[in-house]
Design a protein around this motif. Sequence first.
Motif, mmCIF file in Angstrom:
data_model
loop_
_atom_site.group_PDB
_atom_site.id
_atom_site.type_symbol
_atom_site.label_atom_id
_atom_site.label_comp_id
_atom_site.label_asym_id
_atom_site.label_seq_id
_atom_site.Cartn_x
_atom_site.Cartn_y
_atom_site.Cartn_z
ATOM 1 N N ILE A 1 4.192 15.076 5.043
ATOM 2 C CA ILE A 1 3.615 13.981 4.262
ATOM 3 C C ILE A 1 4.563 13.490 3.174
ATOM 4 O O ILE A 1 4.366 12.383 2.629
ATOM 5 C CB ILE A 1 2.270 14.434 3.630
ATOM 6 N N LEU A 2 5.599 14.263 2.832
ATOM 7 C CA LEU A 2 6.455 13.906 1.706
ATOM 8 C C LEU A 2 7.104 12.522 1.847
ATOM 9 O O LEU A 2 7.122 11.754 0.875
ATOM 10 C CB LEU A 2 7.529 14.979 1.491
ATOM 11 N N PRO A 3 7.660 12.162 3.027
ATOM 12 C CA PRO A 3 8.215 10.807 3.148
ATOM 13 C C PRO A 3 7.164 9.719 2.927
ATOM 14 O O PRO A 3 7.470 8.649 2.392
ATOM 15 C CB PRO A 3 8.751 10.775 4.588
ATOM 16 N N LEU A 4 5.924 9.979 3.303
ATOM 17 C CA LEU A 4 4.864 8.986 3.120
ATOM 18 C C LEU A 4 4.424 8.897 1.662
ATOM 19 O O LEU A 4 3.903 7.860 1.229
ATOM 20 C CB LEU A 4 3.667 9.326 4.013
ATOM 21 N N VAL A 5 4.631 9.979 0.914
ATOM 22 C CA VAL A 5 4.344 9.926 -0.525
ATOM 23 C C VAL A 5 5.270 8.922 -1.198
ATOM 24 O O VAL A 5 4.862 8.153 -2.073
ATOM 25 C CB VAL A 5 4.496 11.325 -1.150
ATOM 26 N N ASP A 6 6.542 8.912 -0.764
ATOM 27 C CA ASP A 6 7.486 7.931 -1.299
ATOM 28 C C ASP A 6 7.095 6.512 -0.885
ATOM 29 O O ASP A 6 7.247 5.559 -1.654
ATOM 30 C CB ASP A 6 8.905 8.239 -0.806
ATOM 31 N N VAL A 7 6.573 6.384 0.335
ATOM 32 C CA VAL A 7 6.151 5.068 0.826
ATOM 33 C C VAL A 7 4.998 4.523 -0.017
ATOM 34 O O VAL A 7 4.880 3.308 -0.228
ATOM 35 C CB VAL A 7 5.734 5.166 2.309
ATOM 36 N N ALA A 8 4.146 5.423 -0.512
ATOM 37 C CA ALA A 8 2.965 4.994 -1.278
ATOM 38 C C ALA A 8 3.343 4.175 -2.502
ATOM 39 O O ALA A 8 2.572 3.305 -2.941
ATOM 40 C CB ALA A 8 2.141 6.219 -1.686
ATOM 41 N N THR A 9 4.524 4.421 -3.074
ATOM 42 C CA THR A 9 4.942 3.665 -4.260
ATOM 43 C C THR A 9 5.206 2.194 -3.938
ATOM 44 O O THR A 9 5.196 1.350 -4.844
ATOM 45 C CB THR A 9 6.217 4.288 -4.857
ATOM 46 N N GLU A 10 5.442 1.879 -2.653
ATOM 47 C CA GLU A 10 5.722 0.498 -2.267
ATOM 48 C C GLU A 10 4.484 -0.389 -2.369
ATOM 49 O O GLU A 10 4.594 -1.621 -2.359
ATOM 50 C CB GLU A 10 6.272 0.453 -0.837
ATOM 51 N N THR A 11 3.310 0.227 -2.437
ATOM 52 C CA THR A 11 2.080 -0.575 -2.526
ATOM 53 C C THR A 11 1.971 -1.307 -3.859
ATOM 54 O O THR A 11 1.117 -2.192 -4.021
ATOM 55 C CB THR A 11 0.846 0.324 -2.335
ATOM 56 N N ARG A 12 2.826 -0.972 -4.809
ATOM 57 C CA ARG A 12 2.806 -1.681 -6.093
ATOM 58 C C ARG A 12 3.318 -3.114 -5.936
ATOM 59 O O ARG A 12 2.888 -4.012 -6.664
ATOM 60 C CB ARG A 12 3.679 -0.939 -7.109
ATOM 61 N N ASP A 13 4.252 -3.282 -4.969
ATOM 62 C CA ASP A 13 4.880 -4.593 -4.802
ATOM 63 C C ASP A 13 4.445 -5.310 -3.531
ATOM 64 O O ASP A 13 4.732 -6.501 -3.382
ATOM 65 C CB ASP A 13 6.409 -4.434 -4.789
ATOM 66 N N HIS A 14 3.797 -4.609 -2.609
ATOM 67 C CA HIS A 14 3.390 -5.217 -1.340
ATOM 68 C C HIS A 14 1.947 -4.835 -1.034
ATOM 69 O O HIS A 14 1.433 -3.829 -1.526
ATOM 70 C CB HIS A 14 4.300 -4.754 -0.196
ATOM 71 N N ASP A 15 1.293 -5.658 -0.211
ATOM 72 C CA ASP A 15 -0.059 -5.302 0.197
ATOM 73 C C ASP A 15 -0.008 -4.160 1.214
ATOM 74 O O ASP A 15 1.035 -3.895 1.820
ATOM 75 C CB ASP A 15 -0.788 -6.507 0.797
ATOM 76 N N LEU A 16 -1.147 -3.510 1.390
ATOM 77 C CA LEU A 16 -1.208 -2.308 2.229
ATOM 78 C C LEU A 16 -0.807 -2.595 3.665
ATOM 79 O O LEU A 16 -0.115 -1.787 4.301
ATOM 80 C CB LEU A 16 -2.619 -1.723 2.182
ATOM 81 N N GLY A 17 -1.216 -3.732 4.214
ATOM 82 C CA GLY A 17 -0.878 -4.082 5.591
ATOM 83 C C GLY A 17 0.618 -4.203 5.794
ATOM 84 O O GLY A 17 1.160 -3.735 6.800
ATOM 85 N N THR A 18 1.306 -4.804 4.830
ATOM 86 C CA THR A 18 2.768 -4.953 4.921
ATOM 87 C C THR A 18 3.453 -3.595 4.866
ATOM 88 O O THR A 18 4.399 -3.332 5.614
ATOM 89 C CB THR A 18 3.286 -5.839 3.779
ATOM 90 N N VAL A 19 2.972 -2.738 3.975
ATOM 91 C CA VAL A 19 3.564 -1.402 3.849
ATOM 92 C C VAL A 19 3.392 -0.617 5.147
ATOM 93 O O VAL A 19 4.322 0.044 5.616
ATOM 94 C CB VAL A 19 2.921 -0.637 2.676
ATOM 95 N N PHE A 20 2.200 -0.693 5.745
ATOM 96 C CA PHE A 20 1.959 0.006 7.001
ATOM 97 C C PHE A 20 2.869 -0.535 8.109
ATOM 98 O O PHE A 20 3.423 0.240 8.899
ATOM 99 C CB PHE A 20 0.501 -0.130 7.418
ATOM 100 N N HIS A 21 3.002 -1.830 8.150
ATOM 101 C CA HIS A 21 3.824 -2.450 9.198
ATOM 102 C C HIS A 21 5.295 -2.060 9.045
ATOM 103 O O HIS A 21 5.972 -1.745 10.033
ATOM 104 C CB HIS A 21 3.670 -3.970 9.148
ATOM 105 N N GLU A 22 5.790 -2.058 7.802
ATOM 106 C CA GLU A 22 7.206 -1.753 7.568
ATOM 107 C C GLU A 22 7.506 -0.270 7.747
ATOM 108 O O GLU A 22 8.666 0.108 7.935
ATOM 109 C CB GLU A 22 7.604 -2.199 6.165
#
Length: 222
Positions: free
Chosen positions: A29-50
């Motif tokens: 889960i650690l790499p996804l914890v880093d991904v979670a910070t991207e939700t500050r600048d992008h919507d959840l759908g974009t983060v999931f897609h990227e």
Amino acid sequence: MAEPRTERGLDRLVNFSDATVAIAITLLILPLVDVATETRDHDLGTVFHENLGALISFVVTFAVIGQFWTVHHRIFEYVRAYSPRLIAANFVWLAGIVFLPFAANVLSGSDGQPSISALYIGTMVVVTAAAFGIDLILIRHPELCHPESVGDLSLAPSLSFITLLVVAGVIAVVFPAINLYALLILFLGRETTKLYDRWLPRAAAVGRRAGDAKAEEGATSE
């Protein structure tokens, strides 16, 4: 002088293995914890897609490690004692489990390179081969198992899984477009296991032969 083999020692071996698997599966889960910070600048759908590759890698590898642990747990339900060889085979199994999160993270960040797919599948082969080794040790040394359950052990499931994983690895490397979809061949596991069951001697028979061989060695030494 023979080393003591206590029930507490076996419990420590199993508990250590379970703790190692728990740590390995948590590392996913650690790499996804880093991904979670991207939700500050992008919507959840974009983060999931990227980060779809990382999400798929997490789900697949979580399921793979869970399945490996389930098989390991089932095997050690038969065990009542242990030996240096059993410990060594178990450590090889643990090494593969611990390496899987690394292989999964490399895979999720790659562009489908055949060598990386081979690394991921190869790690699974190592884990399965170690499980096969544990099965073989228990079958050849039935004194390590509960007497009423030794006849239930079989090499067929592990050998079937190894065969299918090797085939999947070859397909993934030779046909890069297929990539990890080659793992779908694992759905043939039940049928392959049935074939091996017909060819391999039953565990009880192997155990009896191993016991007879030991008895003959003891009689000869006397």
